[in-house]
Design an enzyme around this catalytic site. Sequence first.
Site, PDB file in Angstrom:
ATOM      1  N   LYS A   9       8.445  -0.902  -1.302  1.00 49.79           N
ATOM      2  CA  LYS A   9       8.859  -2.292  -1.039  1.00 49.79           C
ATOM      3  C   LYS A   9       9.445  -2.891  -2.300  1.00 49.79           C
ATOM      4  O   LYS A   9       9.119  -2.459  -3.423  1.00 49.79           O
ATOM      5  CB  LYS A   9       7.691  -3.139  -0.537  1.00 49.79           C
ATOM      6  CG  LYS A   9       6.474  -3.236  -1.480  1.00 49.79           C
ATOM      7  CD  LYS A   9       6.567  -4.308  -2.551  1.00 49.79           C
ATOM      8  CE  LYS A   9       5.367  -4.311  -3.504  1.00 49.79           C
ATOM      9  NZ  LYS A   9       5.573  -5.028  -4.763  1.00 49.79           N
ATOM     10  N   ASP A 135      -1.594  -5.175  -0.579  1.00 48.05           N
ATOM     11  CA  ASP A 135      -0.258  -4.870  -0.056  1.00 48.05           C
ATOM     12  C   ASP A 135      -0.297  -3.881   1.112  1.00 48.05           C
ATOM     13  O   ASP A 135       0.740  -3.609   1.719  1.00 48.05           O
ATOM     14  CB  ASP A 135       0.641  -4.265  -1.159  1.00 48.05           C
ATOM     15  CG  ASP A 135       1.127  -5.322  -2.141  1.00 48.05           C
ATOM     16  OD1 ASP A 135       0.965  -6.527  -1.849  1.00 48.05           O
ATOM     17  OD2 ASP A 135       1.675  -4.941  -3.191  1.00 48.05           O
TER      18      ASP A 135
HETATM   19  P1  ATP Z   1       0.969  -2.571  -7.515  1.00 47.78           P
HETATM   20  O1  ATP Z   1       2.173  -3.424  -7.687  1.00 47.78           O
HETATM   21  O2  ATP Z   1       0.192  -2.839  -6.251  1.00 47.78           O
HETATM   22  O3  ATP Z   1       0.128  -2.388  -8.745  1.00 47.78           O
HETATM   23  P2  ATP Z   1       2.579  -0.312  -7.994  1.00 47.78           P
HETATM   24  O4  ATP Z   1       3.699   0.030  -7.106  1.00 47.78           O
HETATM   25  O5  ATP Z   1       2.922  -0.987  -9.272  1.00 47.78           O
HETATM   26  O6  ATP Z   1       1.542  -1.148  -7.171  1.00 47.78           O
HETATM   27  P3  ATP Z   1       1.327   2.228  -7.516  1.00 47.78           P
HETATM   28  O7  ATP Z   1       2.408   3.230  -7.556  1.00 47.78           O
HETATM   29  O8  ATP Z   1       0.778   1.845  -6.205  1.00 47.78           O
HETATM   30  O9  ATP Z   1       1.765   0.945  -8.350  1.00 47.78           O
HETATM   31  O10 ATP Z   1       0.173   2.771  -8.478  1.00 47.78           O
HETATM   32  C1  ATP Z   1      -0.687   1.928  -9.173  1.00 47.78           C
HETATM   33  C2  ATP Z   1      -1.864   2.745  -9.710  1.00 47.78           C
HETATM   34  O11 ATP Z   1      -2.628   3.228  -8.614  1.00 47.78           O
HETATM   35  C3  ATP Z   1      -1.449   3.942 -10.532  1.00 47.78           C
HETATM   36  O12 ATP Z   1      -1.963   3.793 -11.823  1.00 47.78           O
HETATM   37  C4  ATP Z   1      -2.023   5.160  -9.826  1.00 47.78           C
HETATM   38  O13 ATP Z   1      -2.717   6.005 -10.698  1.00 47.78           O
HETATM   39  C5  ATP Z   1      -2.991   4.597  -8.790  1.00 47.78           C
HETATM   40  N1  ATP Z   1      -2.845   5.246  -7.464  1.00 47.78           N
HETATM   41  C6  ATP Z   1      -3.831   5.478  -6.604  1.00 47.78           C
HETATM   42  N2  ATP Z   1      -3.381   6.050  -5.490  1.00 47.78           N
HETATM   43  C7  ATP Z   1      -2.057   6.196  -5.612  1.00 47.78           C
HETATM   44  C8  ATP Z   1      -1.039   6.739  -4.766  1.00 47.78           C
HETATM   45  N3  ATP Z   1      -1.304   7.263  -3.567  1.00 47.78           N
HETATM   46  N4  ATP Z   1       0.226   6.706  -5.221  1.00 47.78           N
HETATM   47  C9  ATP Z   1       0.495   6.164  -6.435  1.00 47.78           C
HETATM   48  N5  ATP Z   1      -0.425   5.675  -7.266  1.00 47.78           N
HETATM   49  C10 ATP Z   1      -1.703   5.671  -6.881  1.00 47.78           C
END
Ligand code: ATP
Length: 282
Positions: A9, A135
């Site tokens: 997203k 989210d």
């Molecule tokens: P947000 O904005 O909600 O923090 P994001 O897109 O910035 O999300 P994600 O890619 O969801 O970040 O990852 C955030 C953290 O969650 C990472 O440090 C990762 O280690 C952990 N994590 C746990 N499960 C997952 C997954 N299935 N995919 C990616 N990261 C994950």
Amino acid sequence: MLLERAYAKVNLSLDVLGERPDGYHEVDMVLQSVDLSDAVWLAAEPGDSIRIESSSTQMPLDERNLAYQAARAFLGHAEVRRAVTIGIEKRIPIAAGLGGGSADAAAVLRGLNRLLGTGFTPAELAEIGASVGSDVPFCVYNGCAVATGRGERLQRVHHDLRVWAVLLRPPVFVSTADVYRAVGEPRPRPVPSSSQVVQALQAADFDALCAAVQNDLRDVAEALYPEIAAHAERMETIACQRVYMSGSGPTLFALAPTQAKAQRIYNGLRGFMKEVYLCRFV
Ligand code: ATP
């Protein structure tokens, strides 16, 4: 074995309305799915375990993974015992502000519902998802929505505007918690940014959309991580247009009304930067 797509997203708006007693921030934002996706494979057999397989070395494969937590929450809610194997082919950059973990979690909920024939409605899946992450409910539905509360309260937005997005992930590690901690007093606003974004989307007015996109976390993230600002400046020069930041960063994005325009921006950026993605609103 069954396949679910987990879509990333972008935030078309993000207003921070203040801190809540529970330590989270009250937000008002427009979330839009794009067709950059992880592939999530699911299999179930008799037994009682959850296993994650992935070639990604950047996320934990144990109970810290949001996909694992989603499977555990789903099985608990459905009161069924199964040995579930989850395969995640990661294409969404991790910790990038693109909600990849939440997308995987939602894909697990949708997938297990199909695989086990449990017949939960999307609203029920969203409710299970809310216990995993703010989210996740949005990612159960995908598309476009205004999200309020911690981001879990949704009002879906239907629009026909065709938009392409070019994403650039600067090589900076951002802590979402640090960004929110550094947010100051809420900005006074006569109308939420989300209303302007939704109005532009529903009027299918691309220029009005570009004028309305905004993110309260951008200044904060750029102050904490000056490399984001440096990349944004460089990206704007190459793309010859404004760029925006998604979530708490560091991913930046440019919007284009045609694929040809997006492709030109993509080609320009690819010459200079490594993590660039061309995608489209879903
Ligand atoms: P947000 O904005 O909600 O923090 P994001 O897109 O910035 O999300 P994600 O890619 O969801 O970040 O990852 C955030 C953290 O969650 C990472 O440090 C990762 O280690 C952990 N994590 C746990 N499960 C997952 C997954 N299935 N995919 C990616 N990261 C994950």
